[in-house]
Design a protein around this motif. Sequence first.
Motif, PDB file in Angstrom:
ATOM      1  N   ILE A  73       7.377  11.480 -15.654  1.00  0.00           N
ATOM      2  CA  ILE A  73       5.944  11.776 -15.780  1.00  0.00           C
ATOM      3  C   ILE A  73       5.418  10.780 -16.814  1.00  0.00           C
ATOM      4  N   CYS A  96      -0.424  17.337 -14.027  1.00  0.00           N
ATOM      5  CA  CYS A  96       0.941  17.566 -13.543  1.00  0.00           C
ATOM      6  C   CYS A  96       1.641  18.634 -14.402  1.00  0.00           C
ATOM      7  N   TYR A 171      10.086  15.277  -8.460  1.00  0.00           N
ATOM      8  CA  TYR A 171       8.833  15.144  -7.710  1.00  0.00           C
ATOM      9  C   TYR A 171       8.927  15.684  -6.283  1.00  0.00           C
ATOM     10  N   THR A 420       3.029  10.595 -10.830  1.00  0.00           N
ATOM     11  CA  THR A 420       2.436  11.204 -12.026  1.00  0.00           C
ATOM     12  C   THR A 420       0.966  11.518 -11.779  1.00  0.00           C
TER      13      THR A 420
END
Length: 439
Positions: A73, A96, A171, A420
């Motif tokens: 991230i 996020c 992710y 991100t």
Amino acid sequence: GAAAAALPSGSRREPTGRVCLCSTFDVAVVGAGIVGLAAARELVRRHPALAFAVLEKERELAHHQTGHNSGVIHSGIYYTPGSLKAKLCVQGAALCYEYCDKKGIPYKQCGKLIVAVEQDEIPRLKALYERGLQNNVRGLKLIGAKEIQAKEPFCRGLMALDSPYTGIVNYKQVAQSYAEDFQEAGGTILTDFEVTDMEMATESPSGSEDGLKYPVVVRNSKGEEISCRHIVTCAGLYSDRLSEISGCSPEPRIVPFRGDYLVLKPEKSYMVKGNIYPVPNPRFPFLGFHFTPRMDGSVWLGPNAVLAFKREGYKLFDFSAGEFLDAVTYSGLWRLVLRNLSYGLSEVYRACFLSAQVKELQKFIPEVTVNDVLRGPSGVRAQALDSDGNLVDDFVFDGGSGDIGSRILHVRNAPSPAATSSLAIAKMIADEVKQRFEL
């Protein structure tokens, strides 16, 4: 399959669990990577009365760049102040973390050090610090050799930029969660649907309203089709191909770069606490060889950057004659190669010889030896390139003219840190869709 979770009106379930593709949608999003899924999720939330579909050529979601990236991230330090990359990354990182908290998706805010090991890197490091401040990255500070060791006991460096808000997450899990949100809001996901053709519907003889209301026909490689009013493409490695299929510009072209990672042997992972990055070379878009802890406790090292001989060529010997020819006959690639010949050759050399990669790592953690590392996974980065050989650094959104072109929004280039930034990019895509298509 997941496709059958939410059926659009007018479709019936086939015995196989596939949706009968006599389906009509207001907007079809092509590509179920993290950007496509985030965009679809945002669109269905803003326009709950409309019918949305996501079309994905693989059987599983988030299979390509999303499922093969380093899981960082990013906090937004590197990017040119005022660029979309900078703005979307800083917004996206905050969104996020917030999203993961809300959904109970595990992440670690393990921080990151960008470490200068040579005297001549210090001015570049200080410039990065200034840039990070301009981009409103939280918590940045410059630290000296002693503080580096306090944070990373095995790391040596003269000075480092400490970014405490950099984190790691899986992710693929995030993308999967976006997909669930999208389906719960009534969206349809069709997997194993490789888009090969888009065209305007010919008016049906009876002059039925459907032909006019959903004028774009999207066909897949099996000859199945759906009809829709508008299309958004988020196709990563194939974004230029889809643009061409729809009659829009083939530029910028996508050239695939494979990045191979090494992995620290599990009994050596204690050497790395957080992300450790080199000071990037301003002449090249890749961030250099770095140490990246993963959610599963492993530590990835890398990646390098070598031309892939196939767009989805994750293995050293993956080769597609057509895609290779496509890349090497593109003037932009030659201009890039000639400009960066020595860098490119040293990357290829490092890709072949483990010891050469380990030498890079030893600049930061001298204790690492060839016996401590194994060859790990690879990813392929969809690098957009213009015909002059310039790497397109920022996000590119573009449509076309003509009947179909005016009904399409292409996300042409969504480079790192797109994962991100996915929720922030999604808001931007949704704004753009509303404005362009007057939804």
